[in-house]
Design an enzyme around this catalytic site. Structure first.
Site, PDB file in Angstrom:
ATOM      1  N   HIS A 187       0.018   5.854  -2.134  1.00 10.28           N
ATOM      2  CA  HIS A 187      -1.256   5.282  -1.692  1.00 10.28           C
ATOM      3  C   HIS A 187      -1.784   6.172  -0.564  1.00 10.28           C
ATOM      4  CE1 HIS A 187      -0.343   0.797  -2.822  1.00 10.28           C
ATOM      5  NE2 HIS A 187      -1.304   1.241  -3.630  1.00 10.28           N
ATOM      6  N   CYS A 282      -0.529  -1.326   5.398  1.00  8.20           N
ATOM      7  CA  CYS A 282      -0.466  -2.093   4.135  1.00  8.20           C
ATOM      8  C   CYS A 282      -0.495  -3.608   4.353  1.00  8.20           C
ATOM      9  CB  CYS A 282       0.833  -1.818   3.389  1.00  8.20           C
ATOM     10  SG  CYS A 282       1.289  -0.130   3.229  1.00  8.20           S
TER      11      CYS A 282
END
Ligand code: ARG
Length: 287
Positions: A187, A282
């Protein structure tokens, strides 16, 4: 006088108030880890290490407090028992003003989260886009703003590059496509953290050559972190006003560089969440 001197010193060390991140973070959403486990593996960090649930809750609470200490309001949403990765709520979508572009997860293990996010956004009066789930997109995990309109648009392991044509519907957003090339940094938020309008913390080996050039060009004061810091998830940090909140493991040199630019660092232990391939960035969705 002494007082004047103190005051003028303060003025000097006081960073400009126009920091990009300052206005970006007013409210965030977090999901307390009541059902957080590692029971499948969809990224190279998930090696089936057992989660200490109590420790996870402590670490999450410390992160939440560090964010609240900077004057940011933290909203929370309940975690579903059968969705262990729902704690990583930054993957729910991309919020821009009163709109959200909803995520479609790459892996079936996480698609069950989608309906709960949709419900939450609707209940909280967001205009939802992306409800047809046409393309893979993992929200704030791959799409990160560095100022009020510049969107760093990661693609590769999780997100489809072409989704960004649809994301333009959010409004006046300038999209900078970023190619991720290392499966460990799956990511964008695992290798890139905006600090202010000219600075990011980043891990160059995780990007294609073209993307590296674009980061250096648009964010010329960016700070490249080393391998040890990358492994410690240092890029999975969030900047709130003049504080960079990062997982433990940020090196002295990086701290010094940030310090000279007027940023202090708050380190929080994130070990339990790193067993799942996630940390500070996150666990937090910018609203
Ligand atoms: N286990 C989760 C996954 O693989 C971790 C997600 C971390 N989120 C992030 N924004 N990097 O999907």
């Amino acid at each position: 006088s002494a007082i004047d001197q103190i005051n003028s010193n303060e003025t000097i060390s006081q960073p400009k108030m126009s920091r990009a991140s300052a206005h970006l973070l007013k409210r965030v959403l977090m999901v307390p880890p009541n059902h957080f486990t590692v029971e499948y593996s969809i990224n190279p960090w998930m090696t089936n290490e057992k989660v200490d649930k109590e420790k996870a809750m402590q670490q999450w609470t410390e992160l939440k407090k560090a964010i609240e200490n900077e004057g940011v309001e933290v909203l929370t949403m309940e975690q579903q028992p059968n969705l262990p990765d729902q704690v990583f709520v930054c993957n729910s979508g991309l919020v821009f003003k009163d709109k959200v572009y909803l995520s479609r997860f790459r892996h079936k293990e996480r698609t069950g989260e989608q309906e709960h996010y949709l419900k939450w956004f609707k209940a909280n009066r967001y205009q939802t886009i992306g409800e047809h789930y046409e393309k893979f997109f993992e929200g704030g995990g791959d799409a990160v703003f560095s100022d009020d309109k510049t969107l760093w648009a990661g693609f590769g392991p999780r997100t489809d590059k072409s989704v960004y044509d649809l994301i333009k519907k959010l409004g006046d957003v300038e999209i900078v496509i970023c190619e991720l090339t290392d499966p460990k940094f799956y990511h964008l938020d695992t290798c890139f953290a905006p600090v202010d309008e000219t600075t990011a913390l980043w891990y160059p080996p995780a990007f294609s050559e073209a993307t590296k050039m674009e980061i250096k060009r648009r964010l010329p004061n960016s700070i490249a972190i080393n391998d040890d810091e990358a492994k410690a998830f240092v890029c999975n940090a969030i900047t709130v006003r003049n504080t960079v909140i990062s997982p433990i493991g940020i090196g002295e040199q990086t701290k010094d560089t940030l310090g000279k630019r007027g940023f202090r660092v708050t380190e929080v232990p994130m070990g339990e969440f790193m067993k799942s391939g996630g940390a500070c960035q996150c666990l937090v969705l910018r609203l």
